[in-house]
Design a protein around this motif. Sequence first.
Motif, PDB file in Angstrom:
ATOM      1  N   ALA A   1       0.818  -1.218   0.000  1.00 41.74           N
ATOM      2  CA  ALA A   1       0.000   0.000   0.000  1.00 41.74           C
ATOM      3  C   ALA A   1       0.855   1.273   0.000  1.00 41.74           C
ATOM      4  N   LYS A   2       2.165   1.110   0.168  1.00 43.60           N
ATOM      5  CA  LYS A   2       3.035   2.283   0.241  1.00 43.60           C
ATOM      6  C   LYS A   2       4.252   2.069  -0.670  1.00 43.60           C
ATOM      7  N   PRO A   3       4.041   2.155  -1.991  1.00 41.59           N
ATOM      8  CA  PRO A   3       5.143   1.879  -2.914  1.00 41.59           C
ATOM      9  C   PRO A   3       6.368   2.753  -2.600  1.00 41.59           C
ATOM     10  N   GLY A   4       7.529   2.133  -2.626  1.00 37.52           N
ATOM     11  CA  GLY A   4       8.771   2.872  -2.320  1.00 37.52           C
ATOM     12  C   GLY A   4       9.158   2.772  -0.859  1.00 37.52           C
TER      13      GLY A   4
ATOM     14  N   PHE B   1      19.227   0.052  15.753  1.00 41.64           N
ATOM     15  CA  PHE B   1      19.934  -0.939  16.578  1.00 41.64           C
ATOM     16  C   PHE B   1      19.432  -0.862  18.021  1.00 41.64           C
ATOM     17  N   GLY B   2      19.601  -1.993  18.737  1.00 43.22           N
ATOM     18  CA  GLY B   2      19.260  -2.009  20.159  1.00 43.22           C
ATOM     19  C   GLY B   2      17.809  -2.379  20.365  1.00 43.22           C
ATOM     20  N   GLN B   3      17.140  -1.660  21.257  1.00 45.88           N
ATOM     21  CA  GLN B   3      15.760  -2.011  21.609  1.00 45.88           C
ATOM     22  C   GLN B   3      14.833  -1.778  20.415  1.00 45.88           C
ATOM     23  N   THR B   4      13.647  -2.384  20.498  1.00 44.40           N
ATOM     24  CA  THR B   4      12.708  -2.382  19.362  1.00 44.40           C
ATOM     25  C   THR B   4      11.897  -1.086  19.330  1.00 44.40           C
ATOM     26  N   GLY B   5      11.641  -0.596  18.126  1.00 43.93           N
ATOM     27  CA  GLY B   5      10.808   0.608  17.992  1.00 43.93           C
ATOM     28  C   GLY B   5       9.528   0.285  17.256  1.00 43.93           C
ATOM     29  N   ILE B   6       8.447   0.973  17.625  1.00 46.86           N
ATOM     30  CA  ILE B   6       7.255   0.949  16.765  1.00 46.86           C
ATOM     31  C   ILE B   6       7.400   2.158  15.855  1.00 46.86           C
ATOM     32  N   PHE B   7       7.462   1.889  14.552  1.00 47.21           N
ATOM     33  CA  PHE B   7       7.649   2.945  13.547  1.00 47.21           C
ATOM     34  C   PHE B   7       6.298   3.150  12.881  1.00 47.21           C
ATOM     35  N   LEU B   8       5.816   4.383  12.976  1.00 40.69           N
ATOM     36  CA  LEU B   8       4.502   4.691  12.420  1.00 40.69           C
ATOM     37  C   LEU B   8       4.697   5.446  11.117  1.00 40.69           C
ATOM     38  N   VAL B   9       4.076   4.970  10.044  1.00 42.87           N
ATOM     39  CA  VAL B   9       4.263   5.665   8.769  1.00 42.87           C
ATOM     40  C   VAL B   9       2.905   5.889   8.115  1.00 42.87           C
ATOM     41  N   GLY B  10       2.655   7.155   7.789  1.00 39.19           N
ATOM     42  CA  GLY B  10       1.354   7.535   7.250  1.00 39.19           C
ATOM     43  C   GLY B  10       1.438   7.929   5.787  1.00 39.19           C
ATOM     44  N   GLY B  11       0.734   8.982   5.435  1.00 39.97           N
ATOM     45  CA  GLY B  11       0.708   9.424   4.041  1.00 39.97           C
ATOM     46  C   GLY B  11       1.433  10.751   3.892  1.00 39.97           C
ATOM     47  N   LEU B  12       1.055  11.503   2.851  1.00 38.99           N
ATOM     48  CA  LEU B  12       1.711  12.788   2.600  1.00 38.99           C
ATOM     49  C   LEU B  12       1.036  13.897   3.412  1.00 38.99           C
ATOM     50  N   SER B  13      -0.090  13.544   4.053  1.00 40.71           N
ATOM     51  CA  SER B  13      -0.800  14.506   4.901  1.00 40.71           C
ATOM     52  C   SER B  13      -1.038  13.863   6.266  1.00 40.71           C
ATOM     53  N   LEU B  14      -1.125  14.692   7.301  1.00 41.11           N
ATOM     54  CA  LEU B  14      -1.372  14.162   8.656  1.00 41.11           C
ATOM     55  C   LEU B  14      -2.772  13.575   8.784  1.00 41.11           C
ATOM     56  N   GLU B  15      -3.622  13.923   7.809  1.00 33.57           N
ATOM     57  CA  GLU B  15      -5.006  13.410   7.829  1.00 33.57           C
ATOM     58  C   GLU B  15      -5.063  11.950   7.384  1.00 33.57           C
ATOM     59  N   ASP B  16      -4.024  11.483   6.671  1.00 34.53           N
ATOM     60  CA  ASP B  16      -4.042  10.105   6.159  1.00 34.53           C
ATOM     61  C   ASP B  16      -3.859   9.103   7.298  1.00 34.53           C
TER      62      ASP B  16
ATOM     63  N   MET C   1      13.063   4.933   2.692  1.00 38.93           N
ATOM     64  CA  MET C   1      11.928   5.733   2.222  1.00 38.93           C
ATOM     65  C   MET C   1      12.324   6.264   0.854  1.00 38.93           C
ATOM     66  N   SER C   2      11.669   5.749  -0.179  1.00 37.12           N
ATOM     67  CA  SER C   2      12.074   6.147  -1.526  1.00 37.12           C
ATOM     68  C   SER C   2      10.834   6.453  -2.361  1.00 37.12           C
ATOM     69  N   LYS C   3      11.102   7.080  -3.500  1.00 35.70           N
ATOM     70  CA  LYS C   3      10.062   7.367  -4.519  1.00 35.70           C
ATOM     71  C   LYS C   3       8.811   7.979  -3.869  1.00 35.70           C
ATOM     72  N   GLY C   4       7.631   7.354  -4.097  1.00 33.89           N
ATOM     73  CA  GLY C   4       6.377   7.913  -3.577  1.00 33.89           C
ATOM     74  C   GLY C   4       6.285   7.887  -2.062  1.00 33.89           C
ATOM     75  N   SER C   5       7.231   7.224  -1.391  1.00 34.23           N
ATOM     76  CA  SER C   5       7.189   7.164   0.078  1.00 34.23           C
ATOM     77  C   SER C   5       8.243   8.051   0.737  1.00 34.23           C
ATOM     78  N   ARG C   6       9.017   8.772  -0.073  1.00 30.84           N
ATOM     79  CA  ARG C   6      10.120   9.580   0.476  1.00 30.84           C
ATOM     80  C   ARG C   6       9.609  10.669   1.444  1.00 30.84           C
ATOM     81  N   LEU C   7       8.401  11.198   1.142  1.00 35.59           N
ATOM     82  CA  LEU C   7       7.928  12.339   1.941  1.00 35.59           C
ATOM     83  C   LEU C   7       6.745  11.981   2.858  1.00 35.59           C
ATOM     84  N   ARG C   8       6.610  10.708   3.140  1.00 38.31           N
ATOM     85  CA  ARG C   8       5.514  10.303   4.032  1.00 38.31           C
ATOM     86  C   ARG C   8       5.765  10.770   5.475  1.00 38.31           C
ATOM     87  N   TYR C   9       4.691  11.068   6.173  1.00 36.46           N
ATOM     88  CA  TYR C   9       4.802  11.358   7.613  1.00 36.46           C
ATOM     89  C   TYR C   9       5.218  10.094   8.343  1.00 36.46           C
ATOM     90  N   HIS C  10       6.107  10.231   9.315  1.00 37.16           N
ATOM     91  CA  HIS C  10       6.536   9.068  10.096  1.00 37.16           C
ATOM     92  C   HIS C  10       6.990   9.522  11.488  1.00 37.16           C
TER      93      HIS C  10
END
Length: 310
Positions: free
Chosen positions: A62-65, A208-223, A238-247
């Motif tokens: 659902a998040k190419p790139g 590295f080290g302890q585990t993180g929950i990484f949250l990645v959304g869309g190009l807007s905070l509303e996504d 994070m590349s191509k269409g996903s380079r500028l996603r909120y995270h």
Amino acid sequence: MFKDSFKYYKSRDPPPDLDAVIDLKNPDLSKVRKISPVAIEEEQSSLGLRSTEDWNIYEIIAKPGLIFIENPFTSAGQRYWITRCVKDYSKKPNKTNLDLHQVLSENENWWDVCSDNVERAKVLLPKLRWATLGYHHNWDTKVYSENFKGEMPDDMVDLTEYLARISGLCHFKAESAIINYYRMNSTLSGHTDKSEIDYEAPLFSVSFGQTGIFLVGGLSLEDSADALLLRSGDVVVMSKGSRLRYHGVPKILQADSMPWKNQNSTNDCKSKKMCIDWDKIMSYISESRVNMNVRQVLRPGQVSLDDKVL
Ligand SMILES: O=C(O)CCC(=O)C(=O)O
């Protein structure tokens, strides 16, 4: 919405249900597709990496790139990069958040003080939050400058260039890095990385080290946003269409394994001093997560920010 998901995963009481978190140790092939590593002649064992035949690389459908490489490091490789992040990249002349707080004198370095002085370590260890290298990130203006720039370490340049080639992403030159240091209660709020000039170039995020929950959304905070589990050694690209996603990183969890501590690996400390140092670094990483966030700033062919080549 991104903010709602962030609040949900950040919560301590009640703690979040992790069922919907994407865990690429058990990939759901309706959500992710497997990518074959690009075959490259030379092996890069000097970068602490396993043979690429053993790598698992996925793209979030659902998040190419948005590419995920499941820990490609050897156990010795993990120890090497953890040591670089904790002991070396935190050193002057790299910039850190501690520079603003005047808790170290001009000729003191955070790790040296922490490893030599137990009392000061208690105060200083949790205080380091970031270090910047290469084109320093300006936290206020978010604008890079030729006057606020240091060296990029060769090993980090080589590692990320290699990761780019294996992932089939043509050009990449590491020109700026943020090393993020997280304690168990740290978070990193949602943002996009858009200070760089060339958004065509990917961004590499190695944890590295302890585990993180990484949250990645869309190009807007509303996504809406997806949550991914990042364990020690995992790489997000994070590349191509996903380079500028909120995270962002709403939560740090206790690691379920310690790949940096593999019993079978040969001991790589060459002196007693190195072993003592590694024991201290291990103690730090047992309650910390470090993340190398590496970016290209300039367009290919551009030699400085003043060079207006398009
Ligand atoms: O720690 C992470 O996984 C993400 C860090 C990040 O997003 C950043 O430095 O911009």
